[in-house]
Motif scaffolding. Structure first.
Motif, PDB file in Angstrom:
ATOM      1  N   ALA A 237       0.831  -1.236  -0.068  1.00  0.00           N
ATOM      2  CA  ALA A 237       0.021   0.130   0.107  1.00  0.00           C
ATOM      3  C   ALA A 237       0.987   1.160  -0.220  1.00  0.00           C
ATOM      4  O   ALA A 237       2.056   1.407   0.697  1.00  0.00           O
ATOM      5  CB  ALA A 237      -0.966   0.023   1.320  1.00  0.00           C
ATOM      6  N   LEU A 256      -2.277  -1.669  -3.802  1.00  0.00           N
ATOM      7  CA  LEU A 256      -3.604  -0.658  -3.382  1.00  0.00           C
ATOM      8  C   LEU A 256      -2.831   0.861  -3.077  1.00  0.00           C
ATOM      9  O   LEU A 256      -1.785   0.812  -2.545  1.00  0.00           O
ATOM     10  CB  LEU A 256      -4.642  -1.174  -2.632  1.00  0.00           C
ATOM     11  CG  LEU A 256      -4.026  -1.473  -1.159  1.00  0.00           C
ATOM     12  CD1 LEU A 256      -5.319  -1.345  -0.078  1.00  0.00           C
ATOM     13  CD2 LEU A 256      -3.175  -2.510  -0.818  1.00  0.00           C
ATOM     14  N   ASP A 259      -5.068   5.117   0.680  1.00  0.00           N
ATOM     15  CA  ASP A 259      -6.365   5.528   0.986  1.00  0.00           C
ATOM     16  C   ASP A 259      -7.374   4.457   1.047  1.00  0.00           C
ATOM     17  O   ASP A 259      -8.542   4.617   1.521  1.00  0.00           O
ATOM     18  CB  ASP A 259      -6.563   6.613   0.347  1.00  0.00           C
ATOM     19  CG  ASP A 259      -6.143   7.908   0.443  1.00  0.00           C
ATOM     20  OD1 ASP A 259      -5.353   8.147   1.322  1.00  0.00           O
ATOM     21  OD2 ASP A 259      -6.229   8.678  -0.528  1.00  0.00           O
ATOM     22  N   GLU A 260      -7.188   3.406   0.238  1.00  0.00           N
ATOM     23  CA  GLU A 260      -7.913   2.156   0.584  1.00  0.00           C
ATOM     24  C   GLU A 260      -7.697   1.092   1.484  1.00  0.00           C
ATOM     25  O   GLU A 260      -8.490   0.136   1.555  1.00  0.00           O
ATOM     26  CB  GLU A 260      -7.673   1.544  -0.919  1.00  0.00           C
ATOM     27  CG  GLU A 260      -8.011   2.373  -2.138  1.00  0.00           C
ATOM     28  CD  GLU A 260      -7.443   1.785  -3.565  1.00  0.00           C
ATOM     29  OE1 GLU A 260      -8.139   1.803  -4.334  1.00  0.00           O
ATOM     30  OE2 GLU A 260      -6.554   0.803  -3.619  1.00  0.00           O
ATOM     31  N   GLU A 262      -8.432   1.400   4.606  1.00  0.00           N
ATOM     32  CA  GLU A 262      -9.537   1.185   5.564  1.00  0.00           C
ATOM     33  C   GLU A 262     -10.721   0.429   4.929  1.00  0.00           C
ATOM     34  O   GLU A 262     -11.418   0.000   5.968  1.00  0.00           O
ATOM     35  CB  GLU A 262     -10.134   2.744   5.611  1.00  0.00           C
ATOM     36  CG  GLU A 262     -10.695   3.301   4.601  1.00  0.00           C
ATOM     37  CD  GLU A 262     -11.149   4.751   4.629  1.00  0.00           C
ATOM     38  OE1 GLU A 262     -12.208   5.284   3.944  1.00  0.00           O
ATOM     39  OE2 GLU A 262     -10.733   5.516   5.742  1.00  0.00           O
ATOM     40  N   ASN A 263     -10.498  -0.074   3.597  1.00  0.00           N
ATOM     41  CA  ASN A 263     -11.624  -1.104   3.143  1.00  0.00           C
ATOM     42  C   ASN A 263     -10.940  -2.325   2.997  1.00  0.00           C
ATOM     43  O   ASN A 263     -11.605  -3.182   2.325  1.00  0.00           O
ATOM     44  CB  ASN A 263     -12.003  -0.324   1.773  1.00  0.00           C
ATOM     45  CG  ASN A 263     -12.901   0.823   2.270  1.00  0.00           C
ATOM     46  OD1 ASN A 263     -13.702   0.967   2.684  1.00  0.00           O
ATOM     47  ND2 ASN A 263     -12.689   1.847   0.997  1.00  0.00           N
ATOM     48  N   TYR A 264      -9.580  -2.516   3.362  1.00  0.00           N
ATOM     49  CA  TYR A 264      -8.870  -3.834   3.122  1.00  0.00           C
ATOM     50  C   TYR A 264      -9.547  -4.770   4.159  1.00  0.00           C
ATOM     51  O   TYR A 264      -9.406  -4.463   5.296  1.00  0.00           O
ATOM     52  CB  TYR A 264      -7.629  -3.589   3.362  1.00  0.00           C
ATOM     53  CG  TYR A 264      -6.542  -4.706   3.217  1.00  0.00           C
ATOM     54  CD1 TYR A 264      -5.969  -5.032   1.839  1.00  0.00           C
ATOM     55  CD2 TYR A 264      -5.797  -5.528   4.158  1.00  0.00           C
ATOM     56  CE1 TYR A 264      -5.362  -6.076   1.511  1.00  0.00           C
ATOM     57  CE2 TYR A 264      -5.139  -6.375   3.942  1.00  0.00           C
ATOM     58  CZ  TYR A 264      -4.965  -6.647   2.904  1.00  0.00           C
ATOM     59  OH  TYR A 264      -4.031  -8.000   2.648  1.00  0.00           O
TER      60      TYR A 264
END
Length: 433
Positions: A237, A256, A259-260, A262-264
Motif C-alpha cells: 500500500a 493498493l 487511502d484504500e 480502511e476498506n482492506y
C-alpha cells in the motif's frame, strides 16, 4: 665461462626489466560518502544509456589506455591508467571531461576534495572497496557485485585491458577471502537486513499474509527478500500508485492505494511499514480495521522515523513490535562486532596487494616478450635460407631433416627459457620481500 657470463647478463637484464616495471600508472579518483554529500556525488552519476558514449569520449580525449567507472548510491569512482602523477589539476581535467556541463569552480573544488590514488595505493584502495572496508556500512557484500558489474560493463565497451582485468580479478578473490575467513560480514547491520532477520526469527510461514506500507527503497528491498524466500501472499500500500505498481510487478505482489487501506479486509500476519510521513499513518482505528476481526498476535515492523504506527496500537492489541530504536541498537552492536574484525583483514589485504603486484609484473614481462617467438623464428629462417644456405646444399635429405629438428628444438627453448628465468627472478624477489 662465456656461457655463464651470458646467462648472468641475461639474469641482470631480467632484474633491470623488473625494476622498471611498476604499477605507478594505475590511478583512481574517488568521490564518496567520506568527503561528499549524496547530492554532490549524484552530479557525477552517468545514466546507463549514456555511459558507453561518455566514457569512450573521456578515454579518447585524455589518452587513457584503460578506464573503469564505478557508480553506487554512496560513491562514484574512476579507475584508469595514466603515466602522470594524479594531482588535483589532473583530477580536474578528468572530471571536466566526464561531466562537461559542470562549471570550472565546481570541478576545481571537487578535484581538491576527492580522494586520489596513485600506483599500488590504487590497488590497495580498490581491494578495500571490494571488501566493503571502505563502505558506509562495513561488511555489506553488495559492493563486490557492483564492482564486478562495473568492470564487465566497461570491458564490454572496450574501455579496459590487462591491468584492470588483473586488478578486478584480485579484488574479487581477496574480498571473497575476507568474507570467508573473517567476521567482517557475519552479523547484519543494514536496516533491511536487520528487519528481515526479525521477520525470519518470528517464523511467518510461506503462505503467511504480509502487508507492506510504503514504496521506497527500504520496502522495495524487503519485498525482494520476501520474493527470494518464496513469500507470495504479499500486498503493498502506498500514497501513489506508480511506485507500488512497479514493486508489485517486479516481485509478484498485490498493491493498493494507502487511502484504500480502511476498506482492506484480507487481514495480515505481518505488517512492515516505512514511509516518509511526519505523523503516524496507522491509527488504532485503522489497525483494528486491518485485523479484519482477528485477535491473535501479529508481527509489526516499523522502519519509519518518526514511527508510522501510533503508540496506542501497541497498548490496545497483541503485537510483537520492532521499531527503529530497536533496529538502531542492534545495528550499533553489530557494527562494533564487524569493526573488531578489521584487524583480521589486514594480512589478507596485504597478501592480495602482493599477489596483484606480482601478477602485474609477470603479465608485463609476458607482453614485453611477445615479439620473441617471431624474432627467433626469423633468425632461424635467415640462418637456414640465407647465411648457411650454400653449406646446406651439401647435406643429404636425412641430415637436413635432423638439422631442422635440432633448430626447431632450439627455437622452442630460446622462447621458453627467458620467460622461465623472468618468473624465477620474480619468485625469488617476492620471497625476499
Amino acid at each position: 665461462m662465456r656461457d655463464i657470463t651470458e646467462i648472468q647478463n641475461k639474469n641482470l637484464c631480467v632484474h633491470l626489466v623488473i625494476r622498471l616495471i611498476r604499477v605507478n600508472d594505475i590511478k583512481a579518483i574517488a568521490i564518496t560518502h567520506k568527503n561528499f554529500d549524496l547530492e554532490s556525488i549524484g552530479r557525477f552519476h552517468l545514466p546507463a544509456e549514456e555511459r558507453a558514449t561518455r566514457l569512450t569520449a573521456v578515454k579518447k580525449q585524455l589518452g587513457l589506455e584503460e578506464l573503469m567507472y564505478i557508480s553506487t548510491c554512496n560513491r562514484v569512482e574512476l579507475v584508469f591508467t595514466l603515466p602522470h602523477f594524479l594531482c588535483p589539476g589532473v583530477t580536474a581535467q578528468v572530471l571536466q571531461a566526464l561531466i562537461p556541463a559542470l562549471n570550472e569552480e565546481e570541478v576545481k573544488q571537487t578535484a581538491y576534495r576527492a580522494e586520489r590514488f596513485n600506483g599500488i595505493e590504487t590497488a590497495e584502495h580498490l581491494l578495500k572497496v571490494a571488501s566493503s572496508i571502505d563502505s558506509v556500512v562495513v561488511g555489506e557484500r553488495e559492493i563486490i557485485t557492483q564492482l564486478r558489474k562495473a568492470y564487465e560493463e566497461c570491458a564490454a565497451h572496450n574501455l579496459t585491458g590487462d591491468v584492470l582485468r588483473l586488478l578486478v580479478s584480485q579484488c574479487v578473490k581477496t574480498a571473497k577471502e575476507i568474507y570467508t575467513h573473517t567476521d567482517l560480514s557475519k552479523k547484519p547491520v543494514s536496516v533491511v537486513s536487520l528487519a528481515w532477520d526479525e521477520f525470519r526469527q518470528y517464523g511467518i510461514p510461506k503462505e503467511g499474509r504480509v502487508l507492506l506500507i510504503g514504496a521506497g527503497q527500504v520496502i522495495r528491498n524487503f519485498a525482494k527478500f520476501l520474493y527470494e524466500n518464496e513469500y507470495r501472499n504479499v500486498t503493498i500500500a502506498n500514497r501513489t500508485v506508480t511506485r507500488a505498481a512497479e514493486i508489485a510487478e517486479d516481485f509478484q505482489c498485490q498493491y493498493l492505494l494507502l487511502d484504500e487501506l480502511e476498506n482492506y479486509t484480507e487481514g495480515f500476519d505481518a505488517l512492515v511499514t516505512c514511509t516518509a510521513s511526519d505523523n503516524a499513518i496507522i491509527s488504532d482505528v485503522l489497525y483494528k480495521s486491518l485485523l479484519a476481526g482477528e485477535t491473535n498476535q501479529k508481527l509489526v515492523i516499523d522502519l519509519a522515523l518518526p514511527a508510522d504506527i501510533d503508540s496506542s496500537v501497541l497498548i490496545n492489541h497483541s503485537v510483537h513490535y520492532t521499531g527503529m530504536l530497536q533496529i538502531q541498537k542492534r545495528a550499533a552492536t553489530n557494527i562494533g562486532f564487524r569493526e573488531q574484525a578489521l584487524e583480521d583483514c589486514k594480512p589478507i589485504l596485504q597478501s592480495g596487494i602482493n599477489a596483484f603486484e606480482k601478477n602485474f609484473q609477470v603479465r608485463k614481462i609476458e607482453r614485453a616478450m611477445t615479439s620473441i617467438p617471431e624474432t627467433i623464428k626469423e633468425i632461424k629462417e635467415t640462418a637456414l635460407g640465407s647465411v648457411f644456405a650454400k653449406d646446406l646444399e651439401h647435406l643429404d635429405e636425412n641430415s637436413l631433416e635432423l638439422l631442422q629438428k635440432i633448430m626447431d628444438y632450439m627455437e622452442k627453448k630460446y622462447i621458453s627459457i627467458p620467460m622461465k628465468m623472468a618468473r624465477e627472478v620474480l619468485i625469488n624477489e617476492a620471497a625476499k620481500n
